[in-house]
Design a protein around this motif. Sequence first.
Motif, PDB file in Angstrom:
ATOM      1  N   HIS A  27     -16.127   0.164 -12.784  1.00  0.00           N
ATOM      2  CA  HIS A  27     -15.395   0.396 -11.532  1.00  0.00           C
ATOM      3  C   HIS A  27     -15.539  -0.812 -10.628  1.00  0.00           C
ATOM      4  N   VAL A  70     -14.014  -3.307  -7.400  1.00  0.00           N
ATOM      5  CA  VAL A  70     -13.306  -3.201  -6.114  1.00  0.00           C
ATOM      6  C   VAL A  70     -12.487  -4.474  -5.942  1.00  0.00           C
ATOM      7  N   LEU A  71     -11.196  -4.275  -5.726  1.00  0.00           N
ATOM      8  CA  LEU A  71     -10.309  -5.423  -5.547  1.00  0.00           C
ATOM      9  C   LEU A  71     -10.451  -5.929  -4.116  1.00  0.00           C
ATOM     10  N   LEU A  72     -10.798  -7.206  -4.003  1.00  0.00           N
ATOM     11  CA  LEU A  72     -11.020  -7.770  -2.672  1.00  0.00           C
ATOM     12  C   LEU A  72      -9.808  -8.553  -2.181  1.00  0.00           C
ATOM     13  N   ALA A  73      -9.245  -9.353  -3.080  1.00  0.00           N
ATOM     14  CA  ALA A  73      -8.083 -10.158  -2.673  1.00  0.00           C
ATOM     15  C   ALA A  73      -7.224 -10.408  -3.894  1.00  0.00           C
ATOM     16  N   MET A 105      -5.044  -1.092 -13.706  1.00  0.00           N
ATOM     17  CA  MET A 105      -6.263  -0.934 -12.910  1.00  0.00           C
ATOM     18  C   MET A 105      -6.561   0.556 -12.788  1.00  0.00           C
ATOM     19  N   LYS A 121     -10.327   3.478 -12.912  1.00  0.00           N
ATOM     20  CA  LYS A 121     -11.773   3.591 -12.716  1.00  0.00           C
ATOM     21  C   LYS A 121     -12.566   2.895 -13.813  1.00  0.00           C
TER      22      LYS A 121
END
Lengths: 90, 392
Positions: A40, A42-45, A72, A74
Amino acid sequence: MAKVGWLKKITQAMELPPDALRPVPRIILSGNEEVLIGGHTVLLAYTPEFLSVSRAGLRICIQGSGLIILAMDKLGICVGGVIDSISFER
Amino acid sequence: MKKLQSFAHYLSTSVRAEIRGTSPERFLNLCAQHEIHVWGIEYRESNCLRVSMSARSFLSIAPLVRRSACQIRIVNRRGVHYGMKRLWKKKLLACTLLVFLGICVLMNTMVLSFEFTGYETVQPRQIMEAMQKNGLDFGTFKRTVDASDLRNVILMEIPELIWFTVTFHGSHATVDVREREPVPEVINEALPADIISDFHGVVRDLSVYKGQAQVKIGDVVTPGTLLVSGAVDLRLDGKSLVTHARADVLADVWYKTTLALPLTGTGKTPTGREKTRWALVIGKKRINFYKNDGKVFDNYDKIITRHTLSLGGWEFPVTLVEERYIEYETFDAAFSAQDLAADLTATARRITQSLDAGVEITSASARESGEILYAYAYGKCERNIGQTVVRE
């Protein structure tokens, strides 16, 4: 952090894969065309030239051109395009 | 693999949506967190992404959109469901589809093709004619056919058949037949019988098992000559015992073949003019795509080519017929006897050899007489010439 350090020592002592006990991202790179980051994230940019995701305190930066997020969920993120470099930041 | 995935997405119905907001990435993270699968994420411009997701997922993302302070709008709908809806709106297409489906259903209730299996000497044409006479033909409705009745009638009409079944697979009828084995003629050995010759020849070997020999080795016999008599002299006051004669009578027999070929005739040469006619045959109905049924040329060769509609090895009763007419001119032609003699003689030899088993050619020649070329071939072989004939 102390727990992570302790787990790291155990995995090293037992010669286990690093991601067996700890949330270390598993990255599968297919040439410079596709990269799969498991777990899992986390998309930041995200732009066509730069993509950044975070996984367990580790920031993974992908630089390239025509980057597209193929899928994309989990279980992970799959990025396609022309990948020039992958870098890590803590 | 990606094509396969795209196809799976198409079948499962998906939407392509555009997300605008200060942080579209946050929306994607929320989707991942809530186990909503998104794919094909494409950067459009700053703070704007396009994503694909299943239609079912799209219905449940409203809270996530609110939490991420984004706006979402559908750009495109993909999938079988949406395709059908779009088609339904176009009435003509929908009607066409319905008519097509109706034709498919109707055609499925009719017999459109036949397949014959198991035949050896009885020709499918003969079986087909018998079936047509009894109500099974191209275009017959399957429900009107009683396979059991048909079997009884066909077996009566074609005595060579011992088994007949017709089974339907959709619009295809499979006709399976078995032929009756020929029953060998049984000779009643209790009846008195003679053995006579059935061929011209010279007796070479005589083995009499029962009866009294009437010829000896070296005798010349003609068809009908009594070889072995069923009446055996008992040498007792001229009395005789009548029995069923049995013997093997081997004789040298000769065969002769004569072939004649005229050395003058009519040759033909194409003029280069051709004409092609087309016709469509549906079942037994023929539709000609030409007006004039008369002769195309005075002298012509006609080549007919049939293009039958088939699918997966099954033939439908729809045939496109191409008739090609090639005009020719005739001229008087003379042939050389020398050129043809060898071929004609070889043909005569071949025919002679095929007349009986083990025929050896003794001589072969060719001769020209008038405007005719003759070829002769003589052959010799040894065969059993005895034929059992019951005494009256």
